[in-house]
Design a protein around this motif. Structure first.
Motif, mmCIF file in Angstrom:
data_model
loop_
_atom_site.group_PDB
_atom_site.id
_atom_site.type_symbol
_atom_site.label_atom_id
_atom_site.label_comp_id
_atom_site.label_asym_id
_atom_site.label_seq_id
_atom_site.Cartn_x
_atom_site.Cartn_y
_atom_site.Cartn_z
ATOM 1 N N THR A 255 5.866 18.612 -3.048
ATOM 2 C CA THR A 255 6.917 17.617 -3.246
ATOM 3 C C THR A 255 7.645 17.324 -1.939
ATOM 4 O O THR A 255 8.112 16.203 -1.714
ATOM 5 N N PHE A 256 7.737 18.339 -1.064
ATOM 6 C CA PHE A 256 8.407 18.142 0.215
ATOM 7 C C PHE A 256 7.687 17.124 1.092
ATOM 8 O O PHE A 256 8.267 16.610 2.055
ATOM 9 N N ILE A 257 6.437 16.836 0.785
ATOM 10 C CA ILE A 257 5.678 15.825 1.518
ATOM 11 C C ILE A 257 5.647 14.502 0.754
ATOM 12 O O ILE A 257 5.952 13.438 1.300
ATOM 13 N N VAL A 258 5.305 14.586 -0.528
ATOM 14 C CA VAL A 258 5.066 13.373 -1.312
ATOM 15 C C VAL A 258 6.355 12.591 -1.542
ATOM 16 O O VAL A 258 6.384 11.359 -1.374
ATOM 17 N N LEU A 259 7.425 13.276 -1.936
ATOM 18 C CA LEU A 259 8.648 12.538 -2.268
ATOM 19 C C LEU A 259 9.286 11.865 -1.053
ATOM 20 O O LEU A 259 9.701 10.697 -1.161
ATOM 21 N N PRO A 260 9.406 12.525 0.107
ATOM 22 C CA PRO A 260 9.927 11.793 1.275
ATOM 23 C C PRO A 260 9.069 10.586 1.650
ATOM 24 O O PRO A 260 9.607 9.553 2.081
ATOM 25 N N LEU A 261 7.745 10.707 1.507
ATOM 26 C CA LEU A 261 6.895 9.551 1.788
ATOM 27 C C LEU A 261 7.158 8.430 0.793
ATOM 28 O O LEU A 261 7.205 7.249 1.163
ATOM 29 N N PHE A 262 7.341 8.794 -0.484
ATOM 30 C CA PHE A 262 7.679 7.801 -1.502
ATOM 31 C C PHE A 262 9.012 7.133 -1.177
ATOM 32 O O PHE A 262 9.155 5.912 -1.274
ATOM 33 N N ALA A 263 9.994 7.941 -0.775
ATOM 34 C CA ALA A 263 11.308 7.391 -0.436
ATOM 35 C C ALA A 263 11.228 6.490 0.781
ATOM 36 O O ALA A 263 11.881 5.436 0.838
ATOM 37 N N HIS B 194 0.832 -1.197 0.000
ATOM 38 C CA HIS B 194 0.000 0.000 0.000
ATOM 39 C C HIS B 194 0.873 1.257 0.000
ATOM 40 O O HIS B 194 0.638 2.203 -0.748
ATOM 41 N N ALA B 195 1.858 1.277 0.883
ATOM 42 C CA ALA B 195 2.717 2.455 1.019
ATOM 43 C C ALA B 195 3.415 2.772 -0.295
ATOM 44 O O ALA B 195 3.454 3.932 -0.728
ATOM 45 N N HIS B 196 3.954 1.746 -0.925
ATOM 46 C CA HIS B 196 4.668 1.967 -2.184
ATOM 47 C C HIS B 196 3.715 2.343 -3.310
ATOM 48 O O HIS B 196 3.952 3.310 -4.044
ATOM 49 N N GLY B 197 2.633 1.592 -3.458
ATOM 50 C CA GLY B 197 1.700 1.836 -4.546
ATOM 51 C C GLY B 197 1.042 3.199 -4.461
ATOM 52 O O GLY B 197 0.944 3.920 -5.471
ATOM 53 N N LEU B 198 0.611 3.579 -3.274
ATOM 54 C CA LEU B 198 -0.098 4.847 -3.123
ATOM 55 C C LEU B 198 0.840 6.048 -3.242
ATOM 56 O O LEU B 198 0.480 7.067 -3.841
ATOM 57 N N THR B 199 2.044 5.959 -2.680
ATOM 58 C CA THR B 199 2.968 7.094 -2.782
ATOM 59 C C THR B 199 3.507 7.255 -4.205
ATOM 60 O O THR B 199 3.705 8.377 -4.670
ATOM 61 N N ALA B 200 3.742 6.142 -4.896
ATOM 62 C CA ALA B 200 4.191 6.234 -6.289
ATOM 63 C C ALA B 200 3.099 6.843 -7.163
ATOM 64 O O ALA B 200 3.370 7.687 -8.036
#
Length: 277
Positions: A72-80, A37-43
């Motif tokens: 991006t400061f929220i979405v990209l760190p969550l994706f990482a 879920h974490a990977h799919g939703l953040t990607a």
């Protein structure tokens, strides 16, 4: 502005994502593990944000574009942060022989994802640092989308009826399908990098990462030493890895935002205002 039609191409990815990942994710949301879920939703969130950024700047909605850029400061760190969780989840599926697909390819897919995730972060950090150079910035941001092409196209190829050892119910043709998809992605990335010297870093890095995935999947990813490392990955605590990845990504973004790289001007005209794709 460069790449005026880019958002249209990005929009086309979403129905392909739905079809490609329906059997493995979207069709089993209720039973999918947290890491998936974490990977799919953040990607997906990153691709949505990228698409909105591309559309908003070409629609002359500069305020929306800047707001999306700050997101991006929220979405990209969550994706990482989700990246190590997804890697570890895949490694555990491989280690436990949870299903035939992961038993066959789980270990090799770990190396592919280990290359893709950090490359996305590096491209966005570069894009932030180069935001005063519109084409370099745009190319680096858009290059992140190329890294999702191979997983999408590979799964679609493998499910084509009549594909060697493939079909909707099989996965034997996945290896061939993935390499064909990686090859197609590599050609696209090299072509885009060749078109403009200012776009060379962004699309060139995506091409390099794609080539590294192709080689790594067939070489390092098939060795016993790599399998031993993947076994070790399953034993590392998950949360410290996720926290380290998310925090380091946020710090890199902040550094790039506060320290934009200077752009050499061929004329004495002032530099264009800062923008995000």
């Amino acid at each position: 502005m460069p790449y005026r039609q880019a958002y249209r191409w990005l929009l086309m990815l979403f129905p392909l994502i739905a079809v490609a990942f329906w059997p493995g994710y979207w069709g089993q949301l209720g039973t999918a593990p947290f890491a998936l879920h974490a990977h799919g939703l953040t990607a997906t969130a990153w691709l949505m944000l990228l698409t909105f950024q591309s559309w908003s700047i070409h629609a002359r909605r500069a305020h929306w574009h800047r707001t999306a850029g700050l997101a991006t400061f929220i979405v990209l760190p969550l994706f990482a942060a989700a990246g190590p969780l997804a890697l570890q989840g895949m490694a555990r599926l491989w280690r436990t022989n949870a299903d035939p697909f992961h038993a066959a390819f789980g270990s090799q897919l770990v190396i592919a994802d280990m290359i893709a995730g950090p490359t996305v972060v590096l491209l966005v950090v570069y894009a932030f640092a180069r935001r005063r150079d519109r084409e370099r910035h745009a190319a680096a941001m858009l290059a992140t989308a190329l890294l999702v092409l191979a997983p999408i196209i590979g799964r679609l190829f493998a499910r084509i009826p009549g594909f060697p050892h493939g079909g909707w119910a099989g996965f034997g043709g996945f290896r061939l399908a993935l390499q064909l998809a990686e090859g197609l992605t590599l050609v696209i990335a090299l072509n885009l990098a060749h078109r403009s010297s200012t776009a060379r870093f962004g699309f060139g890095l995506a091409a390099f990462a794609t080539a590294a995935q192709m080689v790594g999947f067939e070489t390092i990813g098939r060795t016993s030493a790599w399998n031993n490392w993947v076994m070790l990955l399953t034993e590392i605590p998950s949360m410290p890895m996720a926290l380290a990845a998310g925090t380091s990504t946020a710090l890199l973004l902040w550094w790039a935002w506060r320290n934009p790289l200077a752009v050499l001007q061929r004329t004495r005209e002032p530099a264009p205002p800062a923008t995000l794709v």
